[in-house]
Design a protein around this motif. Structure first.
Motif, PDB file in Angstrom:
ATOM      1  N   ILE A  50       0.826  -1.202   0.000  1.00 54.28           N
ATOM      2  CA  ILE A  50       0.000   0.000   0.000  1.00 54.28           C
ATOM      3  C   ILE A  50       0.867   1.261   0.000  1.00 54.28           C
ATOM      4  O   ILE A  50       0.567   2.228  -0.686  1.00 54.28           O
ATOM      5  CB  ILE A  50      -0.961  -0.005   1.204  1.00 54.28           C
ATOM      6  CG1 ILE A  50      -1.991  -1.118   1.013  1.00 54.28           C
ATOM      7  CG2 ILE A  50      -1.640   1.344   1.377  1.00 54.28           C
ATOM      8  CD1 ILE A  50      -2.829  -1.406   2.228  1.00 54.28           C
ATOM      9  N   ASP A  54       2.221   5.788  -4.964  1.00 52.39           N
ATOM     10  CA  ASP A  54       1.365   6.952  -4.751  1.00 52.39           C
ATOM     11  C   ASP A  54       0.073   6.813  -5.544  1.00 52.39           C
ATOM     12  O   ASP A  54      -0.852   7.594  -5.379  1.00 52.39           O
ATOM     13  CB  ASP A  54       2.087   8.239  -5.178  1.00 52.39           C
ATOM     14  CG  ASP A  54       3.256   8.565  -4.277  1.00 52.39           C
ATOM     15  OD1 ASP A  54       3.224   8.167  -3.094  1.00 52.39           O
ATOM     16  OD2 ASP A  54       4.203   9.223  -4.754  1.00 52.39           O
ATOM     17  N   ASN A  55       0.029   5.796  -6.390  1.00 50.56           N
ATOM     18  CA  ASN A  55      -1.127   5.572  -7.241  1.00 50.56           C
ATOM     19  C   ASN A  55      -2.072   4.582  -6.564  1.00 50.56           C
ATOM     20  O   ASN A  55      -1.729   3.417  -6.364  1.00 50.56           O
ATOM     21  CB  ASN A  55      -0.651   5.042  -8.597  1.00 50.56           C
ATOM     22  CG  ASN A  55      -1.772   4.868  -9.581  1.00 50.56           C
ATOM     23  OD1 ASN A  55      -2.888   4.506  -9.227  1.00 50.56           O
ATOM     24  ND2 ASN A  55      -1.459   5.119 -10.842  1.00 50.56           N
ATOM     25  N   GLU A  56      -3.246   5.051  -6.222  1.00 45.78           N
ATOM     26  CA  GLU A  56      -4.221   4.205  -5.527  1.00 45.78           C
ATOM     27  C   GLU A  56      -4.625   2.993  -6.376  1.00 45.78           C
ATOM     28  O   GLU A  56      -4.828   1.902  -5.843  1.00 45.78           O
ATOM     29  CB  GLU A  56      -5.456   5.031  -5.171  1.00 45.78           C
ATOM     30  CG  GLU A  56      -6.442   4.297  -4.297  1.00 45.78           C
ATOM     31  CD  GLU A  56      -7.585   5.183  -3.858  1.00 45.78           C
ATOM     32  OE1 GLU A  56      -8.730   4.736  -3.985  1.00 45.78           O
ATOM     33  OE2 GLU A  56      -7.319   6.305  -3.396  1.00 45.78           O
ATOM     34  N   ASP A  57      -4.715   3.170  -7.693  1.00 37.99           N
ATOM     35  CA  ASP A  57      -5.092   2.052  -8.567  1.00 37.99           C
ATOM     36  C   ASP A  57      -4.047   0.939  -8.518  1.00 37.99           C
ATOM     37  O   ASP A  57      -4.398  -0.239  -8.535  1.00 37.99           O
ATOM     38  CB  ASP A  57      -5.281   2.528 -10.014  1.00 37.99           C
ATOM     39  CG  ASP A  57      -6.518   3.391 -10.189  1.00 37.99           C
ATOM     40  OD1 ASP A  57      -7.456   3.276  -9.369  1.00 37.99           O
ATOM     41  OD2 ASP A  57      -6.552   4.191 -11.152  1.00 37.99           O
ATOM     42  N   SER A  59      -2.111   0.236  -5.949  1.00 36.86           N
ATOM     43  CA  SER A  59      -2.287  -0.416  -4.651  1.00 36.86           C
ATOM     44  C   SER A  59      -3.467  -1.374  -4.679  1.00 36.86           C
ATOM     45  O   SER A  59      -3.384  -2.490  -4.169  1.00 36.86           O
ATOM     46  CB  SER A  59      -2.487   0.624  -3.545  1.00 36.86           C
ATOM     47  OG  SER A  59      -1.322   1.394  -3.382  1.00 36.86           O
ATOM     48  N   ILE A  60      -4.552  -0.956  -5.291  1.00 36.40           N
ATOM     49  CA  ILE A  60      -5.735  -1.820  -5.387  1.00 36.40           C
ATOM     50  C   ILE A  60      -5.423  -3.056  -6.220  1.00 36.40           C
ATOM     51  O   ILE A  60      -5.787  -4.177  -5.841  1.00 36.40           O
ATOM     52  CB  ILE A  60      -6.934  -1.035  -5.960  1.00 36.40           C
ATOM     53  CG1 ILE A  60      -7.414  -0.011  -4.933  1.00 36.40           C
ATOM     54  CG2 ILE A  60      -8.070  -1.980  -6.360  1.00 36.40           C
ATOM     55  CD1 ILE A  60      -8.418   0.981  -5.465  1.00 36.40           C
TER      56      ILE A  60
END
Length: 83
Positions: A50, A54-57, A59-60
């Motif tokens: 996580i 810095d990219n949430e996508d 991490s998902i």
């Protein structure tokens, strides 16, 4: 608010499902040590996954990949052990 996670409750559920009531105490202790070690490693892994982007996508996607690996393990385990 969602229910607070409790590792000890997770351990107790796991132990109930997989450890024979006839298992010696040393087996229960060693399995608990392994459970907590695995949980600790998983927690460190998730923090890395996580926090490494810095990219949430991203991490998902990483979390979804972990979930796929877990599901595969559980399916293989179930097939092998008939559960």
């Amino acid at each position: 608010m969602s229910e607070k996670m409790n590792i000890e409750n997770s351990w107790n559920q796991f132990a109930f499902m997989v450890i024979s009531r006839k298992a010696p105490e040393i087996q229960r202790e060693e399995m608990k040590n392994a459970f907590y070690a695995g949980f600790t490693e998983c927690f460190a892994y998730l923090k890395h996954v996580i926090g490494s982007s810095d990219n949430e996508d991203d991490s998902i996607r990483n979390l979804q990949d972990i979930e796929k690996q877990i599901h595969k393990f559980m399916a293989d385990y179930s097939k092998k052990h008939g559960v």
